[in-house]
Design an enzyme around this catalytic site. Structure first.
Site, PDB file in Angstrom:
ATOM      1  N   ARG A 125      -6.333  -0.440 -77.863  1.00  0.00           N
ATOM      2  CA  ARG A 125      -6.167   0.675 -76.752  1.00  0.00           C
ATOM      3  C   ARG A 125      -7.509   1.203 -76.631  1.00  0.00           C
ATOM      4  NH1 ARG A 125      -2.045   1.438 -79.915  1.00  0.00           N
ATOM      5  NH2 ARG A 125       0.024   1.178 -79.386  1.00  0.00           N
ATOM      6  N   LYS A 147     -15.919   0.685 -64.131  1.00  0.00           N
ATOM      7  CA  LYS A 147     -14.719  -0.086 -63.673  1.00  0.00           C
ATOM      8  C   LYS A 147     -14.908  -1.510 -64.051  1.00  0.00           C
ATOM      9  CE  LYS A 147     -14.609   0.164 -59.020  1.00  0.00           C
ATOM     10  NZ  LYS A 147     -13.797  -0.040 -57.777  1.00  0.00           N
ATOM     11  N   GLU A 189     -26.871  -5.577 -52.191  1.00  0.00           N
ATOM     12  CA  GLU A 189     -26.277  -4.272 -52.687  1.00  0.00           C
ATOM     13  C   GLU A 189     -27.407  -2.854 -53.068  1.00  0.00           C
ATOM     14  OE1 GLU A 189     -22.998  -3.732 -52.966  1.00  0.00           O
ATOM     15  OE2 GLU A 189     -22.104  -5.500 -53.596  1.00  0.00           O
ATOM     16  N   LYS A 231     -26.119   5.230 -58.032  1.00  0.00           N
ATOM     17  CA  LYS A 231     -24.362   4.812 -58.444  1.00  0.00           C
ATOM     18  C   LYS A 231     -24.153   5.982 -59.469  1.00  0.00           C
ATOM     19  CE  LYS A 231     -21.001   1.643 -59.375  1.00  0.00           C
ATOM     20  NZ  LYS A 231     -20.637   0.561 -59.451  1.00  0.00           N
ATOM     21  N   GLU A 241     -12.434   7.411 -58.686  1.00  0.00           N
ATOM     22  CA  GLU A 241     -12.553   6.780 -57.316  1.00  0.00           C
ATOM     23  C   GLU A 241     -11.555   7.536 -56.573  1.00  0.00           C
ATOM     24  OE1 GLU A 241     -11.916   2.534 -57.182  1.00  0.00           O
ATOM     25  OE2 GLU A 241     -13.576   2.530 -55.545  1.00  0.00           O
ATOM     26  N   ARG A 245     -16.843   7.882 -54.118  1.00  0.00           N
ATOM     27  CA  ARG A 245     -17.036   6.721 -54.769  1.00  0.00           C
ATOM     28  C   ARG A 245     -16.819   5.619 -53.567  1.00  0.00           C
ATOM     29  NH1 ARG A 245     -16.357   4.948 -61.131  1.00  0.00           N
ATOM     30  NH2 ARG A 245     -16.917   3.033 -60.864  1.00  0.00           N
ATOM     31  N   ASN A 249     -18.646   1.408 -50.817  1.00  0.00           N
ATOM     32  CA  ASN A 249     -17.907   0.385 -50.138  1.00  0.00           C
ATOM     33  C   ASN A 249     -18.590   0.002 -48.790  1.00  0.00           C
ATOM     34  OD1 ASN A 249     -15.899  -0.496 -52.010  1.00  0.00           O
ATOM     35  ND2 ASN A 249     -14.638   1.314 -51.180  1.00  0.00           N
ATOM     36  N   HIS A 252     -18.436  -3.326 -47.143  1.00  0.00           N
ATOM     37  CA  HIS A 252     -17.439  -4.116 -47.921  1.00  0.00           C
ATOM     38  C   HIS A 252     -16.034  -4.371 -47.214  1.00  0.00           C
ATOM     39  CE1 HIS A 252     -20.293  -3.434 -51.040  1.00  0.00           C
ATOM     40  NE2 HIS A 252     -19.440  -4.089 -52.024  1.00  0.00           N
ATOM     41  N   HIS A 256     -15.566  -8.216 -47.385  1.00  0.00           N
ATOM     42  CA  HIS A 256     -14.341  -8.585 -48.540  1.00  0.00           C
ATOM     43  C   HIS A 256     -13.593  -9.697 -47.648  1.00  0.00           C
ATOM     44  CE1 HIS A 256     -14.472  -5.356 -51.781  1.00  0.00           C
ATOM     45  NE2 HIS A 256     -15.195  -6.438 -52.096  1.00  0.00           N
ATOM     46  N   HIS A 269     -21.165 -12.936 -52.987  1.00  0.00           N
ATOM     47  CA  HIS A 269     -20.617 -11.488 -52.805  1.00  0.00           C
ATOM     48  C   HIS A 269     -21.636 -10.837 -51.944  1.00  0.00           C
ATOM     49  CE1 HIS A 269     -18.685  -7.638 -52.890  1.00  0.00           C
ATOM     50  NE2 HIS A 269     -19.988  -7.264 -53.408  1.00  0.00           N
TER      51      HIS A 269
HETATM   52  N1  LIG Z   1     -17.035  -3.364 -61.861  1.00  0.00           N
HETATM   53  C1  LIG Z   1     -17.749  -2.973 -60.818  1.00  0.00           C
HETATM   54  O1  LIG Z   1     -17.985  -1.968 -60.572  1.00  0.00           O
HETATM   55  C2  LIG Z   1     -18.183  -4.207 -59.917  1.00  0.00           C
HETATM   56  C3  LIG Z   1     -19.135  -4.181 -58.898  1.00  0.00           C
HETATM   57  C4  LIG Z   1     -19.573  -5.231 -58.342  1.00  0.00           C
HETATM   58  C5  LIG Z   1     -18.931  -6.465 -58.399  1.00  0.00           C
HETATM   59  N2  LIG Z   1     -18.163  -6.487 -59.663  1.00  0.00           N
HETATM   60  C6  LIG Z   1     -17.758  -7.828 -60.129  1.00  0.00           C
HETATM   61  O2  LIG Z   1     -18.751  -8.425 -60.284  1.00  0.00           O
HETATM   62  C7  LIG Z   1     -18.629 -10.201 -60.499  1.00  0.00           C
HETATM   63  C8  LIG Z   1     -19.908 -10.840 -59.779  1.00  0.00           C
HETATM   64  O3  LIG Z   1     -20.976 -10.416 -60.506  1.00  0.00           O
HETATM   65  P1  LIG Z   1     -22.411 -11.550 -60.610  1.00  0.00           P
HETATM   66  O4  LIG Z   1     -22.613 -11.710 -58.868  1.00  0.00           O
HETATM   67  O5  LIG Z   1     -23.320 -11.061 -61.603  1.00  0.00           O
HETATM   68  O6  LIG Z   1     -21.503 -12.877 -60.797  1.00  0.00           O
HETATM   69  P2  LIG Z   1     -21.525 -13.852 -62.109  1.00  0.00           P
HETATM   70  O7  LIG Z   1     -21.232 -12.825 -63.513  1.00  0.00           O
HETATM   71  O8  LIG Z   1     -20.653 -14.977 -61.815  1.00  0.00           O
HETATM   72  O9  LIG Z   1     -23.049 -14.281 -62.211  1.00  0.00           O
HETATM   73  C9  LIG Z   1     -23.492 -15.197 -61.109  1.00  0.00           C
HETATM   74  C10 LIG Z   1     -23.950 -16.435 -61.761  1.00  0.00           C
HETATM   75  O10 LIG Z   1     -25.118 -16.201 -62.294  1.00  0.00           O
HETATM   76  C11 LIG Z   1     -25.291 -16.720 -63.744  1.00  0.00           C
HETATM   77  N3  LIG Z   1     -26.159 -15.964 -64.302  1.00  0.00           N
HETATM   78  C12 LIG Z   1     -26.138 -14.551 -64.677  1.00  0.00           C
HETATM   79  N4  LIG Z   1     -27.199 -14.250 -65.208  1.00  0.00           N
HETATM   80  C13 LIG Z   1     -27.975 -15.089 -65.341  1.00  0.00           C
HETATM   81  C14 LIG Z   1     -29.392 -15.015 -65.751  1.00  0.00           C
HETATM   82  N5  LIG Z   1     -29.915 -14.175 -66.075  1.00  0.00           N
HETATM   83  N6  LIG Z   1     -29.951 -16.520 -65.782  1.00  0.00           N
HETATM   84  C15 LIG Z   1     -29.116 -17.462 -65.371  1.00  0.00           C
HETATM   85  N7  LIG Z   1     -27.905 -17.443 -64.822  1.00  0.00           N
HETATM   86  C16 LIG Z   1     -27.436 -16.222 -64.838  1.00  0.00           C
HETATM   87  C17 LIG Z   1     -23.869 -16.727 -64.149  1.00  0.00           C
HETATM   88  O11 LIG Z   1     -23.452 -17.648 -65.188  1.00  0.00           O
HETATM   89  C18 LIG Z   1     -23.056 -17.234 -62.883  1.00  0.00           C
HETATM   90  O12 LIG Z   1     -23.064 -18.516 -62.555  1.00  0.00           O
HETATM   91  C19 LIG Z   1     -17.377 -10.121 -59.388  1.00  0.00           C
HETATM   92  O13 LIG Z   1     -16.140 -10.621 -60.231  1.00  0.00           O
HETATM   93  C20 LIG Z   1     -16.970  -8.766 -59.025  1.00  0.00           C
HETATM   94  O14 LIG Z   1     -15.855  -8.341 -58.775  1.00  0.00           O
HETATM   95  C21 LIG Z   1     -17.825  -5.654 -60.418  1.00  0.00           C
HETATM   96 ZN   LIG Z   2     -20.227  -5.154 -53.758  1.00  0.00          ZN
END
Ligand SMILES: NC(=O)c1ccc[n+]([C@@H]2O[C@H](COP(=O)([O-])OP(=O)(O)OC[C@H]3O[C@@H](n4cnc5c(N)ncnc54)[C@H](O)[C@@H]3O)[C@@H](O)[C@H]2O)c1
Ligand SMILES: [Zn+2]
Length: 373
Positions: A125, A147, A189, A231, A241, A245, A249, A252, A256, A269
């Site tokens: 939990r 989140k 972003e 942020k 949210e 918040r 978006n 987005h 999206h 993205h």
């Molecule tokens: N929680 C939130 O508020 C929030 C906000 C925006 C996005 N997200 C989520 O984040 C995700 C996308 O994140 P992302 O773009 O970081 O994707 P990711 O975590 O898949 O990273 C992108 C790629 O880069 C690689 N990578 C990361 N750091 C590296 C480094 N330092 N050196 C070499 N390779 C590296 C990873 O292995 C992956 O292949 C999505 O799932 C999205 O839904 C969440």
């Molecule tokens: Zn985004």
């Protein structure tokens, strides 16, 4: 060489925490966790690409500070943000006898942060977790705000929780190994923050983009810190949210939809969000009196960051784009709701936009004149 890190506080009362941004921070991970008074046992969750570079330094730093550490490595990419991988994490946490006070370290991009954070939110939990984001997107966005979640086959981020980390450690050195395209995608972003909240920051980005692209530590630290401040401020206003918040978006709704319709993988993205921001800006010119010169500044900055500003889609995709936007939940009484700008740094959320104007923006993205209703 590490200089004094920037520090941003997320003010959420007893759930508040610090974000540290700078070079040379990963080797300090263990000491930082000690200073938080975290218990002796932890699990680092990372992906195979990130772990290859930073798994050993992270584990080493934690062990040196006296923690008992295990490392769990999941496949890289969105496919790991699912129930099956979460299940594997729970089993490993149990196998290593992690307890209520044990903690999880999320070492990686947004995928690892969302997955490991979700696991930490739900195991027993909820146990503490620390974010060590290694992608630009994770450093400026996903690691801040609490989140966390995973995807189901039906849709992305369908299962999740709000679970704030105890600390976010953004080590700029880790960005050196991030693929260039991923880095540029994160810049979308970054630019978004300027548009939604801070005209001076937008101007700073225009002036310092080459330093940011070259990852000049002083410029980059300032950039990431400002994004985290914005942020953190917005999350502080609306942790769960229900209002402000939504500003995050900007770009987005269309972004999206493009991600979904073009097929996940064609656009990263941030690339889809760049297109979504161009669309939102063109709607803003029509509806919220955004000066055309400001919309143009946004397109120019996105282009200079190597991001797309045109998406030549076939007219038969129009209904699929619409279906995707409607599925994205931002609809009220048949009208899509948008975050729109009245100028750079000034945005409002929840504004209804008639279908005709959304279509005109989609045509604008494709470089076509607006189609007849
Ligand atoms: N929680 C939130 O508020 C929030 C906000 C925006 C996005 N997200 C989520 O984040 C995700 C996308 O994140 P992302 O773009 O970081 O994707 P990711 O975590 O898949 O990273 C992108 C790629 O880069 C690689 N990578 C990361 N750091 C590296 C480094 N330092 N050196 C070499 N390779 C590296 C990873 O292995 C992956 O292949 C999505 O799932 C999205 O839904 C969440
Ligand atoms: Zn985004």
């Amino acid at each position: 060489m590490s200089s004094k890190p920037h520090q941003v506080k997320v003010e959420l009362g007893s759930r508040g925490y610090s974000i540290r941004i700078g070079t040379g921070l990963l080797p300090r991970l263990g000491r930082e966790c000690r200073a938080l008074g975290l218990d002796s046992r932890c699990m680092v969750i990372s992906d195979e690409l990130v772990a290859q570079h930073y798994g050993a330094p992270a584990v080493g730093s934690l062990e040196k500070a006296g923690f008992t550490v295990s490392l769990l490595v999941v496949p890289a990419g969105e496919r790991s943000k699912n129930l099956k991988t979460a299940g594997r994490c729970y089993q490993q946490l149990a196998a290593h006898r992690m307890e209520r006070k044990s903690f999880v370290v999320a070492l990686g991009g947004g995928v690892v942060g969302d997955l490991a954070g979700f696991v930490a939110a739900t195991y027993l939990r909820g146990i503490p977790f620390v974010q060590v984001p290694t992608s630009l997107l994770a450093q400026v966005d996903s690691s801040v705000g609490g989140k966390v979640g995973i995807n189901l086959a039906a849709a992305k981020n369908l299962v999740g929780a709000f679970h704030q980390p105890r600390l976010v450690l953004c080590d700029l050195d880790t960005l050196r190994t991030l693929p260039d395209r991923e880095y540029r995608s994160g810049l979308a972003e970054v630019i978004k923050y300027g548009v939604i909240q801070d005209a001076a920051f937008f101007a700073f980005l225009e002036k310092n983009l080459s330093g940011i692209l070259a990852q000049k530590p002083s410029v980059l630290a300032k950039t990431i810190a400002r994004c985290c401040e914005i942020k953190a401020y917005i999350v502080g206003q609306d942790e769960f949210e229900s209002g402000a918040r939504a500003l995050l978006n900007f770009g987005h709704t269309v972004g999206h939809a493009i991600e979904a319709v073009a097929g996940y993988g064609r656009f990263l993205h941030g690339e889809a969000i760049a297109l979504g921001m161009v669309a939102a800006a063109s709607i803003s010119v029509a509806r919220t009196s955004l000066p055309a010169t400001s919309a143009n500044r946004l397109s120019v900055l996105l282009q200079r960051a190597g991001l797309p500003t045109q998406f030549v889609w076939h007219p038969r995709l129009r209904s699929r784009l619409w279906d995707a936007m409607v599925l994205d939940k931002k609809v009220s009484r048949g009208e899509l709701r948008f975050v729109l700008a009245s100028d750079v740094g000034q945005c409002r959320f929840g504004l209804p936009v008639p279908a005709l104007e959304v279509n005109a923006a989609l045509d604008h993205l494709a470089g076509r004149p607006p189609s007849k209703p």
